[in-house]
Write a protein that holds these residues in place. Structure first.
Motif, PDB file in Angstrom:
ATOM      1  N   ASP A   7      30.415 -19.725 -24.768  1.00 27.43           N
ATOM      2  CA  ASP A   7      29.420 -20.151 -25.745  1.00 27.43           C
ATOM      3  C   ASP A   7      29.825 -21.522 -26.278  1.00 27.43           C
ATOM      4  O   ASP A   7      30.890 -21.652 -26.886  1.00 27.43           O
ATOM      5  CB  ASP A   7      29.320 -19.137 -26.880  1.00 27.43           C
ATOM      6  N   THR A   8      28.981 -22.509 -26.059  1.00 31.18           N
ATOM      7  CA  THR A   8      29.205 -23.891 -26.481  1.00 31.18           C
ATOM      8  C   THR A   8      30.636 -24.367 -26.206  1.00 31.18           C
ATOM      9  O   THR A   8      31.307 -24.910 -27.072  1.00 31.18           O
ATOM     10  CB  THR A   8      28.847 -24.106 -27.974  1.00 31.18           C
ATOM     11  N   GLY A   9      31.096 -24.135 -24.986  1.00 31.86           N
ATOM     12  CA  GLY A   9      32.398 -24.618 -24.552  1.00 31.86           C
ATOM     13  C   GLY A   9      33.583 -23.740 -24.927  1.00 31.86           C
ATOM     14  O   GLY A   9      34.707 -24.031 -24.542  1.00 31.86           O
ATOM     15  N   ALA A  10      33.361 -22.690 -25.673  1.00 29.98           N
ATOM     16  CA  ALA A  10      34.453 -21.799 -26.065  1.00 29.98           C
ATOM     17  C   ALA A  10      34.357 -20.492 -25.289  1.00 29.98           C
ATOM     18  O   ALA A  10      33.273 -20.044 -24.949  1.00 29.98           O
ATOM     19  CB  ALA A  10      34.400 -21.500 -27.563  1.00 29.98           C
ATOM     20  N   THR A  11      35.507 -19.909 -25.022  1.00 31.46           N
ATOM     21  CA  THR A  11      35.543 -18.574 -24.439  1.00 31.46           C
ATOM     22  C   THR A  11      35.499 -17.570 -25.581  1.00 31.46           C
ATOM     23  O   THR A  11      36.207 -17.726 -26.578  1.00 31.46           O
ATOM     24  CB  THR A  11      36.829 -18.369 -23.613  1.00 31.46           C
ATOM     25  N   ILE A  12      34.663 -16.567 -25.429  1.00 31.34           N
ATOM     26  CA  ILE A  12      34.514 -15.513 -26.438  1.00 31.34           C
ATOM     27  C   ILE A  12      34.923 -14.197 -25.790  1.00 31.34           C
ATOM     28  O   ILE A  12      34.474 -13.883 -24.693  1.00 31.34           O
ATOM     29  CB  ILE A  12      33.048 -15.376 -26.902  1.00 31.34           C
ATOM     30  N   ILE A  13      35.794 -13.434 -26.478  1.00 34.48           N
ATOM     31  CA  ILE A  13      36.039 -12.057 -26.053  1.00 34.48           C
ATOM     32  C   ILE A  13      35.558 -11.156 -27.179  1.00 34.48           C
ATOM     33  O   ILE A  13      35.680 -11.489 -28.354  1.00 34.48           O
ATOM     34  CB  ILE A  13      37.504 -11.772 -25.658  1.00 34.48           C
ATOM     35  N   GLY A  14      34.963 -10.030 -26.797  1.00 32.19           N
ATOM     36  CA  GLY A  14      34.371  -9.178 -27.812  1.00 32.19           C
ATOM     37  C   GLY A  14      34.481  -7.707 -27.499  1.00 32.19           C
ATOM     38  O   GLY A  14      34.766  -7.310 -26.362  1.00 32.19           O
ATOM     39  N   TYR A  15      34.260  -6.924 -28.514  1.00 33.11           N
ATOM     40  CA  TYR A  15      34.349  -5.472 -28.445  1.00 33.11           C
ATOM     41  C   TYR A  15      33.163  -4.865 -29.189  1.00 33.11           C
ATOM     42  O   TYR A  15      32.755  -5.376 -30.232  1.00 33.11           O
ATOM     43  CB  TYR A  15      35.635  -4.980 -29.111  1.00 33.11           C
ATOM     44  N   PHE A  16      32.637  -3.774 -28.665  1.00 33.98           N
ATOM     45  CA  PHE A  16      31.577  -3.021 -29.326  1.00 33.98           C
ATOM     46  C   PHE A  16      32.163  -1.741 -29.906  1.00 33.98           C
ATOM     47  O   PHE A  16      32.941  -1.061 -29.249  1.00 33.98           O
ATOM     48  CB  PHE A  16      30.464  -2.635 -28.344  1.00 33.98           C
ATOM     49  N   ASP A  17      31.771  -1.424 -31.135  1.00 33.40           N
ATOM     50  CA  ASP A  17      32.083  -0.141 -31.754  1.00 33.40           C
ATOM     51  C   ASP A  17      30.744   0.568 -31.920  1.00 33.40           C
ATOM     52  O   ASP A  17      30.043   0.367 -32.916  1.00 33.40           O
ATOM     53  CB  ASP A  17      32.777  -0.346 -33.098  1.00 33.40           C
ATOM     54  N   LYS A  18      30.378   1.357 -30.918  1.00 32.97           N
ATOM     55  CA  LYS A  18      29.060   2.005 -30.917  1.00 32.97           C
ATOM     56  C   LYS A  18      28.956   3.061 -32.007  1.00 32.97           C
ATOM     57  O   LYS A  18      27.878   3.295 -32.543  1.00 32.97           O
ATOM     58  CB  LYS A  18      28.765   2.603 -29.544  1.00 32.97           C
ATOM     59  N   ASN A  19      30.058   3.698 -32.363  1.00 34.25           N
ATOM     60  CA  ASN A  19      30.022   4.721 -33.412  1.00 34.25           C
ATOM     61  C   ASN A  19      29.630   4.130 -34.761  1.00 34.25           C
ATOM     62  O   ASN A  19      28.909   4.749 -35.532  1.00 34.25           O
ATOM     63  CB  ASN A  19      31.370   5.430 -33.531  1.00 34.25           C
ATOM     64  N   HIS A  20      30.139   2.940 -35.065  1.00 30.72           N
ATOM     65  CA  HIS A  20      29.855   2.300 -36.346  1.00 30.72           C
ATOM     66  C   HIS A  20      28.786   1.213 -36.225  1.00 30.72           C
ATOM     67  O   HIS A  20      28.483   0.538 -37.212  1.00 30.72           O
ATOM     68  CB  HIS A  20      31.134   1.709 -36.936  1.00 30.72           C
ATOM     69  N   TYR A  30      43.360  -4.671 -29.861  1.00 26.46           N
ATOM     70  CA  TYR A  30      42.018  -4.097 -29.669  1.00 26.46           C
ATOM     71  C   TYR A  30      41.818  -3.437 -28.309  1.00 26.46           C
ATOM     72  O   TYR A  30      40.861  -2.698 -28.128  1.00 26.46           O
ATOM     73  CB  TYR A  30      40.948  -5.171 -29.899  1.00 26.46           C
ATOM     74  N   GLY A  31      42.692  -3.701 -27.351  1.00 27.37           N
ATOM     75  CA  GLY A  31      42.612  -3.015 -26.065  1.00 27.37           C
ATOM     76  C   GLY A  31      42.006  -3.852 -24.946  1.00 27.37           C
ATOM     77  O   GLY A  31      41.502  -4.949 -25.150  1.00 27.37           O
ATOM     78  N   GLU A  32      42.064  -3.272 -23.754  1.00 25.14           N
ATOM     79  CA  GLU A  32      41.621  -3.944 -22.530  1.00 25.14           C
ATOM     80  C   GLU A  32      40.112  -3.835 -22.302  1.00 25.14           C
ATOM     81  O   GLU A  32      39.577  -4.513 -21.431  1.00 25.14           O
ATOM     82  CB  GLU A  32      42.328  -3.327 -21.310  1.00 25.14           C
ATOM     83  N   ASN A  33      39.414  -3.016 -23.061  1.00 30.47           N
ATOM     84  CA  ASN A  33      37.990  -2.774 -22.836  1.00 30.47           C
ATOM     85  C   ASN A  33      37.142  -3.807 -23.592  1.00 30.47           C
ATOM     86  O   ASN A  33      36.420  -3.481 -24.526  1.00 30.47           O
ATOM     87  CB  ASN A  33      37.631  -1.348 -23.266  1.00 30.47           C
ATOM     88  N   TYR A  34      37.239  -5.080 -23.178  1.00 29.59           N
ATOM     89  CA  TYR A  34      36.502  -6.151 -23.832  1.00 29.59           C
ATOM     90  C   TYR A  34      35.566  -6.830 -22.845  1.00 29.59           C
ATOM     91  O   TYR A  34      35.705  -6.677 -21.636  1.00 29.59           O
ATOM     92  CB  TYR A  34      37.451  -7.189 -24.443  1.00 29.59           C
ATOM     93  N   TYR A  35      34.595  -7.546 -23.367  1.00 27.89           N
ATOM     94  CA  TYR A  35      33.746  -8.395 -22.538  1.00 27.89           C
ATOM     95  C   TYR A  35      34.130  -9.837 -22.804  1.00 27.89           C
ATOM     96  O   TYR A  35      34.747 -10.160 -23.820  1.00 27.89           O
ATOM     97  CB  TYR A  35      32.255  -8.147 -22.802  1.00 27.89           C
ATOM     98  N   GLU A  36      33.772 -10.706 -21.887  1.00 26.70           N
ATOM     99  CA  GLU A  36      34.079 -12.124 -22.032  1.00 26.70           C
ATOM    100  C   GLU A  36      32.835 -12.929 -21.708  1.00 26.70           C
ATOM    101  O   GLU A  36      32.094 -12.590 -20.785  1.00 26.70           O
ATOM    102  CB  GLU A  36      35.221 -12.495 -21.088  1.00 26.70           C
ATOM    103  N   ARG A  37      32.598 -13.989 -22.486  1.00 24.26           N
ATOM    104  CA  ARG A  37      31.459 -14.860 -22.253  1.00 24.26           C
ATOM    105  C   ARG A  37      31.821 -16.272 -22.712  1.00 24.26           C
ATOM    106  O   ARG A  37      32.815 -16.469 -23.405  1.00 24.26           O
ATOM    107  CB  ARG A  37      30.208 -14.349 -22.966  1.00 24.26           C
TER     108      ARG A  37
END
Length: 114
Positions: A77-90, A68-75
């Motif tokens: 949530d309830t003790g787990a690490t979440i990495i995520g990606y936005f697809d603004k086009n869709h 998915y690439g290097e352009n992710y955010y990290e947060r």
């Protein structure tokens, strides 16, 4: 062949229905959130299903970033690490929850609301 969900949960405020497929509401394969008769979110926690790009539970954080690439955010949530990606086009968001060994424990795809 269509399979009926094992569990159906209805929420009044805000109104939505959740369809759960799997052994229980905690140990499920896939969960769908339906709002206005449309899928607004699905959540995978078994390796039975994967993301469109082939990521499954138990894959590593490195696997996710490679695909998915290097352009992710990290947060957190309830003790787990979440990495995520936005697809603004869709107007979609995909998140991968990671365990303490940086292995994918769940995949969440949801519609981005404006």
């Amino acid at each position: 062949m269509r399979k009926k969900p094992k569990f159906i949960e209805v929420t009044d405020q805000p109104p939505y229905t959740t369809y759960v497929y799997g052994k229980s509401t905690e140990k499920y394969d896939v969960e769908f959130k339906i709002v206005d008769n449309k899928v607004s979110r699905y959540d995978l926690i078994s390796s039975k299903y994967g993301s469109e790009k082939g990521i499954h539970t138990s894959d590593s954080k490195k696997d996710v970033i490679r695909v998915y690439g290097e352009n992710y955010y990290e947060r957190e949530d309830t003790g787990a690490t979440i990495i995520g990606y936005f697809d603004k086009n869709h107007k979609l968001n995909i998140e991968f929850s990671l365990d303490d060994k940086d292995k994918v424990g769940g995949i969440l795809v949801q519609k981005i609301n404006n």
